[in-house]
Structure formats: structure tokens, C-alpha cells
Design an enzyme around this catalytic site. Structure first.
Site, mmCIF file in Angstrom:
data_model
loop_
_atom_site.group_PDB
_atom_site.id
_atom_site.type_symbol
_atom_site.label_atom_id
_atom_site.label_comp_id
_atom_site.label_asym_id
_atom_site.label_seq_id
_atom_site.Cartn_x
_atom_site.Cartn_y
_atom_site.Cartn_z
ATOM 1 N N GLU A 28 11.837 -7.329 17.443
ATOM 2 C CA GLU A 28 11.590 -6.510 18.629
ATOM 3 C C GLU A 28 10.647 -5.341 18.320
ATOM 4 O O GLU A 28 9.863 -4.922 19.181
ATOM 5 C CB GLU A 28 12.910 -6.002 19.215
ATOM 6 N N ASN A 88 11.805 -4.182 25.457
ATOM 7 C CA ASN A 88 11.385 -3.120 26.386
ATOM 8 C C ASN A 88 10.727 -1.993 25.594
ATOM 9 O O ASN A 88 11.276 -1.521 24.606
ATOM 10 C CB ASN A 88 12.600 -2.576 27.139
#
Length: 870
Positions: free
Chosen positions: A307, A274
Site C-alpha cells: 500500500e 487511499n
């Protein structure tokens, strides 16, 4: 072109969202949520209705605003395609802007998808709960009505209405907080950049943090449940050190003002990118001080880097549709290694990548039921199925291969140009090849499309005359023979990496057959795949294989090539291109091997052979052979973990200890028993590097009383890392009654549903437990389907874990019959792959089982002479 099913599931393009004002109000007591969303949309063609995504939501009101006028919208649900159809009482004209307003509510579930709850314990042992979101791939629609496809990028202003005692975290920093209705608090976050819905995030709960700031002023914080913030310091430091490095590598500064890394106790995947708020399983982010192994430290660094890489490759530039998922995951799988190798060069991460990642990609892509990297996907279940080793590690391996072929600096410039060109937009694989082609001056598209649009990879067959030939490679001998007699026409532009002494030269093989370029004067090509760089296999003639074995014994073969030779030799033998017994007969030259990556490859293949030969005649000779192979290497590594040990030595010690203990070395088993009894008395007495191997060794000969001890230890362990070690031990028992108890424990409230899959799969991977796991899976099929079919890729892992170890055609047919009557939309490809793998095992056992047993019984196999130092 999109498939017909893809067209059915994709939303119309005549309306596009521009901006969302979203309010979410999660109620942690009732486990419900409510919300409102105002979506500003652009209309490109006259329409009476708006079609967007929603799933499991109750819509209370829907209105459209144009200028100063508003009108109600009729709401119709389309559950099959997870859509809402909002129909107005007027025509909305092209080139107009409309604001859609909807109020809605839903349930906070426990399926680890959409908006869901996660439970934890406070330091005093009382229960706590938080709520969090996981929207990739298609679960934003579970939390609010939206255009839930990656190409519908928009900006978002999130408002969270929460208990004043709690913290709310989202993609952007909070701009303001104020009192809301009913004594709640409204937290309003800054507007995001343009991004896809699957990257939006909200976490609400009693959280604490450890933070820092980069030189560029970016706030970096690791957030945890109460009492665990100190365990996030390593991850925080990794992120703080890597963020400037990523800025420099890409030539594009990180575009958000903060980066949060959040440890979520219940989490289906390993982590999620995210934008601005990266979420992780606790074991992928937290290091309990003094209680973490080298393996866990490596995992945290790698997953943090993975990430972070996505913040550019995936978030800043996003694939247009899920058939290009590999653009996200393959790139991040390559970049994670590059980043951690920069941070910890002493770890030799590119070597570890070969053993732990690329080998997995080669294994899966050797199946006839594999899939191309660029694979058409339509419905959400198909999307979940491609989160596998093809998208991740084959994709990463191809990027590494291409980078080495065109040169690191040229590749870096091309990547930077690609990101700048498509920033805040969507792109396709073809876009990437186009920009890399401009940067390198080569026709990258023509080289790479054969690799990304075809499944599989070639085997290169070299002869004494300098001729080389490529053929599609398959794990299965029948598929290999079928390809030879009925070629399918696949030809790859193969990037060879030729070596001769210190000379190394990339060379492109464009045809099925060709002559190698001449080597340097007075020399010969020693290797066609130097440093095991290329994603292919090499079949060398017998003379060269003999020379390779002699070089390994003499210590003149580099470590990556020692691994490559072992990996190719096993796979070629299993595929019927060589006798598999040659692999067994070669292994003694590795007895003095001191590098983890080589032993990791060997251990994986020994595990496959153990599963193949289990409970057949002569199997009792297998354990002594494994002990013979590993004893000397473990003697050199030793039992004691020294502060001066290298990272790979620490990994190697654990691997060899596990091998010796699980294969019945009496001295190792006795020492493990002693260490375990001391650990029970003094929990900190056993070094974290040794715990997994010791636990599994002790459990493998354990009884029900010992099983209860392990269950109690697992329940009371104070870190998820330690729980996972104990879960693995519970799966290592050999008595059927103990393994049945392990399986029952795995679905009990004592185990998080994210961890059940691993436990059950490990029981299935235990040759003494495969029958118990398969039976248990069938008995509890409805429970597993309900838990895992909603999203993620746990279901396909579970299917493989409980069924792919079988080795007879009767079991293949049994598996096929069961899944024919118990279909799983989220695991169709996995079920096909399981059946192919069982068929492969049955075929190899029938045709090579006797020669393997003969090799194991040969008195020459375990002679120590001829096994001189590597």
C-alpha cells in the site's frame, strides 16, 4: 480504443471537476448519513446538463452557481448506469466555471463498499461500531455524487460532522474542529492534492493510535479499535523505516504531511491505498504480541509495503482507466517484495515471491479463459473481475523480468522519470513503456506489448543442437494440442536468462525458432531461465532433465532453479508434454530438501494431485508417499521453534508439519493431539508457528464434540489471526455432519461476512467437503449473491472455492447448468475458468490416472537409496 460498453459506462468529457467541498455526517446510531457537496467544474462545451455518478443516494437539492447567480437543477436518475443527470434552465457556456451544489442522504450499509459500518468489541466485551469507506473501484458514488472515474482528478476538502467522542480520519490532517449543529463536532481537513475519487477516504469512530515521525517530519500512525494500539507497533516501525527508502528509490519525497494506517475489523479486500490513509484488515496490520506466526509477520510487512508503494504508483500517478489496473497492482506487487527484501534481507523475499506469487500467476494464465493484463473493461462488475492474479502477480512478475533484463539501476531511473513526468496526472501502459524506452535506449514498447496485450505465455522447447523454439503454453492438454496443430500466431519477445557456471547473460528471443548464442568458451548453457526469472516454462530434453535431477541430488542446483524445475515439470506433465508420472518419480530426489520455497511448490502440486485422485482406486497409496517425501525434511526442521531459526525455516516447519499431519503420519497425529490438549488447558503453550498445522491435523479426525470445541475457541479468540487459524481447522474436518456445521457456522453472526468466503472456500477445497460446500452454496445462493455481488472480488473467489475441485464432465455440466440459471455478473470469467479447470481435471484423470496409480504402486518409488543430500 474503448469498447462500446466502456463508452456507455464512462461519463462525458465535456465537463470536468476541479475541486470538491464535501461534508459527510454519518449517524452511527441510525446507520444513516447525510451530506452536502459543492463541486467546482470546468465546462469545455456548451451544455444544458451535467452528468455525474451516484448510486443509492437520495438527492434533496441541486443548484448551479455561475458568478453571483444561482439556479435550480432538475434531477434525473439513471440507475442502470449509476448516474445523475442535472439539467439547468439555462445554457452553461464553454470555458466557464460552475459550482454545483447538492444535498443528499443515504444508508450506511454492511456490504463493505461505499460508506459502511464495521463492528468490534471493546476490551470489556461490549459492542462497538465505526464507519469507514471503501471506494475502489466504483463506490465513491455510493457516498456522494461525483465524477467517479480515475481520470477525473480533483482536489477535495473533506468535512466530517461527528459525535464529539469520536475520532475522524481522512486523507489529510485536520485543520480545525468546531462545534456543529445538534451537539456534533465538525472536523475540517486540509485540501488534498489532485487525486481520483476512489482514493478519498473517511473513517469515524472510537479509535486509538501508536505513532511516530520520519526524519523528514512525516507523521506515521497506526490506528486501531480500543485496546489494540500496541499490536500496531510492528507495522508502524515497518512504515517508518520504509518511507525514507521509498523517497530515495523514486527520487520523489512522499508528498503528504502524514500517513495513517488504519485497522478496519470488517474489510472486503486485504488493504486499500487511499492517499495518506491506508486501510487494512486487522490480520494485515496487527501483530498480537507473542501470538503471531512468521507467516503473519511476513504478511503484515508485505501488505504495508504494497500500500505504501501505491502512494506513488497509483495515487501520485494513476491509470487513466481500469483496463490499466495492472499499472497499479502489478507494480505494487513487485515493489512490495523489493521493499521488504531491503528491510529484511534474511527473509529472502524474492525466493518466496517465486513460490507464493509467480507460481499463482503462471497457473491462472495457463488457462484458455485467462485474460490479458491490458483488458477492456466497461461496467463495474467487469472491473471487479480483473482484481486477480493476472493484474497482481503476473504484472509483478513481468516488471521483475523487465527490470532484470534492462538492469536494476536503468529501470529505477526510468520509473523515477515516469513518476515525475505524470505526477498528479493519469497515465497509460504505453506511457510507461515510452519513458522506460528512453531511459534504457531500447524499444521497450515492442518488447512488452506482446506480454501485456496477449494473455498467456510461452513454453520454450530446447534441443541438443542449441536450437530453441517457443509455443503458447496451456495447462489443458487439449488446448496445448490445438495450439500445436492450429497455431494462433502469438510470438513473445522472450527475455531469456542464460547461465553457465557463474556467467549470467540476458538474451532476447524474438522469433518462434532461433539458435542460442554461443556459451563462454569450453562451457555450455546450464539454464535458459536462471533463477526462475522469466515468466515462461522450459521443456528440456530427457538428457538435460536427467542431469538436472542428478544436480539436485548432489546439491549443485541453486534453490530458485530447484523450485523452477519442480514447477515446470509438474505443469508440463499435466499439459501432456511429458508424462505426469515423471513428476511423481522425480519427487524423491527432493527428500533432503531444506528450503521452504521448494517444498511450498511441491506441496501445492501434491494438493492438486490429491484432488485429482481422491476416492479413486489406488488413492490409499498417496498418503504414505507424501509422508515418505516429507519425513526426513521435517526431522531436520524439528518440532521446537528456536529463536535462532531463520524466517524460511519457520515457514518450512509449519508447512511440513501440516503435510505430515493431514496425510496421516501416526506419530505426527499423536503429538498434535497432545499439543492441542495442552493448548486447550494453557492457550499460550503452543507456539504460533505450529498452531495452524496442529489445529488442522487434530480437526481432520475429529467428531462433533471436537467440532463444538473448535467453534467455542473461534468465538472467544481474542485476535483475528487466531480466529482465522481456528476457522481453517473447522474447514479441515472430514465427517459430513461436522462440515455441514462448519458451513452453517460460517454464515452465522459469529463470523464476519469478510471471513465467510474463506471458510466456505476451504471446505470446498477439502476433498471430503467439496460436495457439502457445493450443495450449501446452491442452497444459500441468494444470501451469497446479496452479500458479495455489490463489490469487491469475494464473489469470484467463492465461486471457485466451491466448484473448481470437481473432476468429471458430469460435474462440469452440472456447474454450467446451475450458473446458467443463476447468473452472477461479478463472476462471469470465474465461472468460465471453473468449467475449464474441471474439464482439465477430468481429462488428466481419464488419460493419465492409470499411469499415476501405477507410479504410486511401484516398489521403487519409496526406496531411500538414491535420495542423497541436496
Amino acid at each position: 480504443m474503448p469498447s462500446s460498453e466502456q463508452t456507455l459506462y464512462q461519463l462525458p468529457r465535456d465537463v470536468r471537476p476541479v475541486h470538491y467541498d464535501l461534508l459527510l455526517a454519518p449517524d452511527l446510531d441510525r446507520m444513516t448519513f447525510s451530506g452536502t457537496v459543492s463541486i467546482e467544474v470546468e465546462v469545455y462545451r456548451d451544455t444544458l446538463e451535467f452528468v455525474l455518478n451516484a448510486k443509492d443516494l437520495r438527492i434533496h437539492e441541486a443548484r448551479a452557481f455561475v458568478g453571483g447567480a444561482d439556479s435550480p437543477l432538475e434531477v434525473r436518475s439513471d440507475p442502470e448506469y449509476e448516474r445523475l443527470i442535472l439539467r439547468g434552465d439555462r445554457l452553461f457556456g464553454a470555458e466557464s466555471r460552475v459550482v454545483l451544489y447538492l444535498s443528499f442522504s443515504g444508508e450506511i450499509g454492511n456490504l463493505l463498499a461505499g460508506l459502511y459500518k464495521s463492528q468490534f468489541l471493546y476490551p470489556d466485551g461490549t459492542d462497538g461500531v465505526l464507519v469507514t469507506t471503501q471506494f475502489e473501484a466504483t463506490d465513491a458514488r455510493r457516498a456522494f455524487p461525483c465524477w467517479d472515474e480515475p481520470s477525473f482528478k480533483a482536489t477535495f476538502r473533506m468535512t466530517a460532522r461527528i459525535d464529539p467522542r469520536h475520532v475522524a480520519l481522512s486523507n489529510m490532517p485536520a485543520e480545525r474542529e468546531f462545534s456543529g449543529p445538534d451537539g456534533l463536532k465538525d472536523v475540517v481537513f486540509a485540501v488534498t492534492p489532485r487525486m481520483s475519487t476512489y482514493l478519498l477516504h473517511l473513517t469515524v469512530g472510537p479509535l486509538e493510535k501508536v505513532g511516530g515521525q520520519t526524519e523528514n517530519g512525516v507523521a506515521v500512525s497506526v490506528w486501531t479499535t480500543p485496546g489494540h494500539a500496541g499490536e500496531g507497533m510492528f507495522a508502524r516501525d515497518v512504515a517508518l523505516r520504509l518511507l525514507p527508502w521509498f523517497d530515495d528509490y523514486f527520487g520523489i519525497p512522499y508528498p503528504l504531511p502524514k500517513m495513517d494506517l488504519v485497522a478496519i475489523p470488517d474489510f472486503a479486500a486485504g488493504a486499500m491505498e487511499n492517499w495518506g490513509i491506508l486501510t487494512y484488515r486487522e490480520t494485515a496490520l496487527l501483530l498480537p504480541p507473542g501470538a503471531s506466526s512468521a507467516r503473519t509477520m511476513q504478511r503484515v510487512a508485505i501488505v504495508v509495503a504494497h500500500e505504501m508503494a501505491h502512494q506513488w504508483f497509483g495515487d501520485l500517478v494513476t491509470m487513466s482507466w481500469w483496463d490499466d489496473l495492472w499499472l497499479n497492482e502489478g507494480f505494487a506487487s513487485w515493489m512490495e517484495v523489493k521493499a521488504v527484501d531491503h528491510l529484511f534481507p534474511e527473509w529472502n523475499m524474492w525466493d518466496i515471491f517465486l513460490a507464493e506469487d509467480m507460481a499463482e500467476g503462471l497457473e491462472l494464465d495457463g488457462l484458455a479463459r485467462s485474460h490479458p493484463i491490458e483488458v477492456p473493461v466497461g461496467n463495474p462488475h467487469e472491473i471487479n473481475e480483473i482484481f486477480d492474479a493476472i493484474s497482481y502477480v503476473k504484472g509483478g512478475s513481468l516488471i521483475r523480468m523487465l527490470e532484470q533484463f534492462v538492469g536494476e539501476e536503468t529501470f529505477r531511473k526510468g520509473i523515477g522519470a515516469y513518476l515525475k513526468k505524470f505526477a498528479y496526472q493519469n497515465a497509460s501502459t504505453r506511457d510507461l513503456w515510452s519513458v522506460l524506452g528512453q531511459a534504457s535506449g531500447q524499444d521497450i514498447r515492442s518488447i512488452m506489448e506482446s506480454w501485456t496485450r496477449n494473455m498467456g505465455y510461452p513454453v520454450l522447447i530446447s534441443g541438443e543442437t542449441g536450437q530453441i523454439e517457443q509455443k503458447p503454453f496451456f495447462n489443458h492438454p487439449v488446448e496445448m494440442e490445438r495450439s500445436r496443430t492450429s497455431p494462433d500466431g502469438r510470438i513473445w519477445p522472450v527475455m531469456l536468462f542464460l547461465s553457465s557456471g557463474k556467467d549470467r547473460r540476458p538474451w532476447l528471443l524474438k522469433e518462434e525458432k532461433a539458435a542460442l548464442p554461443p556459451p563462454p568458451p569450453g562451457q555450455q548453457w546450464d539454464n535458459l531461465n536462471d533463477r526462475h526469472t522469466g515468466f515462461f516454462r522450459v521443456l528440456e530434453d530427457e538428457r538435460v532433465r536427467k542431469r538436472r535431477r542428478e544436480g539436485i541430488k548432489a546439491g549443485t542446483v541453486p534453490v530458485a532453479d530447484r523450485l523452477g524445475f519442480s514447477n515446470d515439470l509438474f505443469s508440463l506433465g499435466r499439459a501432456g508434454l511429458l508424462p505426469l508420472s515423471e513428476y511423481l518419480e522425480t519427487l524423491p530426489v527432493y527428500r533432503q530438501e531444506d528450503q521452504y520455497i521448494v517444498w511450498a511448490d511441491i506441496a501445492a502440486h501434491l494438493g492438486w494431485l490429491q484432488g485429482l485422485l481422491a476416492f479413486t482406486d489406488g488413492w490409499e497409496r498417496f498418503d504414505p508417499f507424501v509422508v515418505f517425501l516429507m519425513q526426513e525434511a521435517f526431522r531436520k526442521a524439528g518440532w521446537e521453534v528456536s529463536p535462532g531459526d531463520s524466517h524460511q525455516k519457520r515457514l518450512l516447519r509449519s508447512l511440513l508439519l501440516s503435510g505430515l499431519g493431514m496425510h496421516g503420519d501416526s506419530d505426527t497425529r499423536q503429538r498434535c493431539q497432545e499439543l492441542f490438549q495442552e493448548r486447550v488447558r494453557r492457550p499460550d503453550s503452543l507456539h504460533p508457528d505450529l498452531r495452524l498445522a496442529v489445529y488442522r491435523t487434530v480437526a481432520s479426525s475429529g467428531d462433533p464434540d471436537l467440532h463444538r470445541t473448535f467453534c467455542d475457541l473461534a468465538r472467544t479468540a481474542d485476535s483475528q489471526e487466531e480466529k482465522n487459524r481456528l476457522y481453517s481447522a473447522l474447514a479441515a474436518f472430514r465427517r459430513p455432519d461436522c462440515l455441514r456445521s462448519t458451513l452453517e457456522f460460517a454464515i452465522s453472526p459469529a463470523v464476519r461476512i469478510q471471513d465467510t468466503v474463506s471458510i466456505v472456500s476451504q471446505v470446498g477445497g477439502n476433498v471430503w467437503g467439496e460436495e457439502e460446500a457445493w450443495t450449501f452454496f446452491r442452497e444459500n445462493f441468494d444470501l451469497f449473491r446479496k452479500r458479495y455481488e455489490a463489490g469487491g472480488f469475494a464473489l469470484q473467489r467463492l465461486v471457485k472455492g466451491v466448484s473448481e475441485g470437481f473432476r468429471s464432465m458430469e460435474r462440469k455440466e452440472e456447474v454450467a447448468r446451475f450458473f446458467a440459471s443463476h447468473p452472477l455478473d461479478g463472476a462471469k470469467r470465474a465461472i468460465e475458468q471453473v468449467q475449464e479447470t474441471i474439464d482439465l481435471r477430468a481429462h488428466v484423470l481419464a488419460r493419465q490416472g492409470e499411469s499415476l496409480r501405477k507410479a504410486l504402486s511401484s516398489p521403487d518409488l519409496m526406496k531411500t537409496e538414491g535420495s542423497s543430500s541436496v
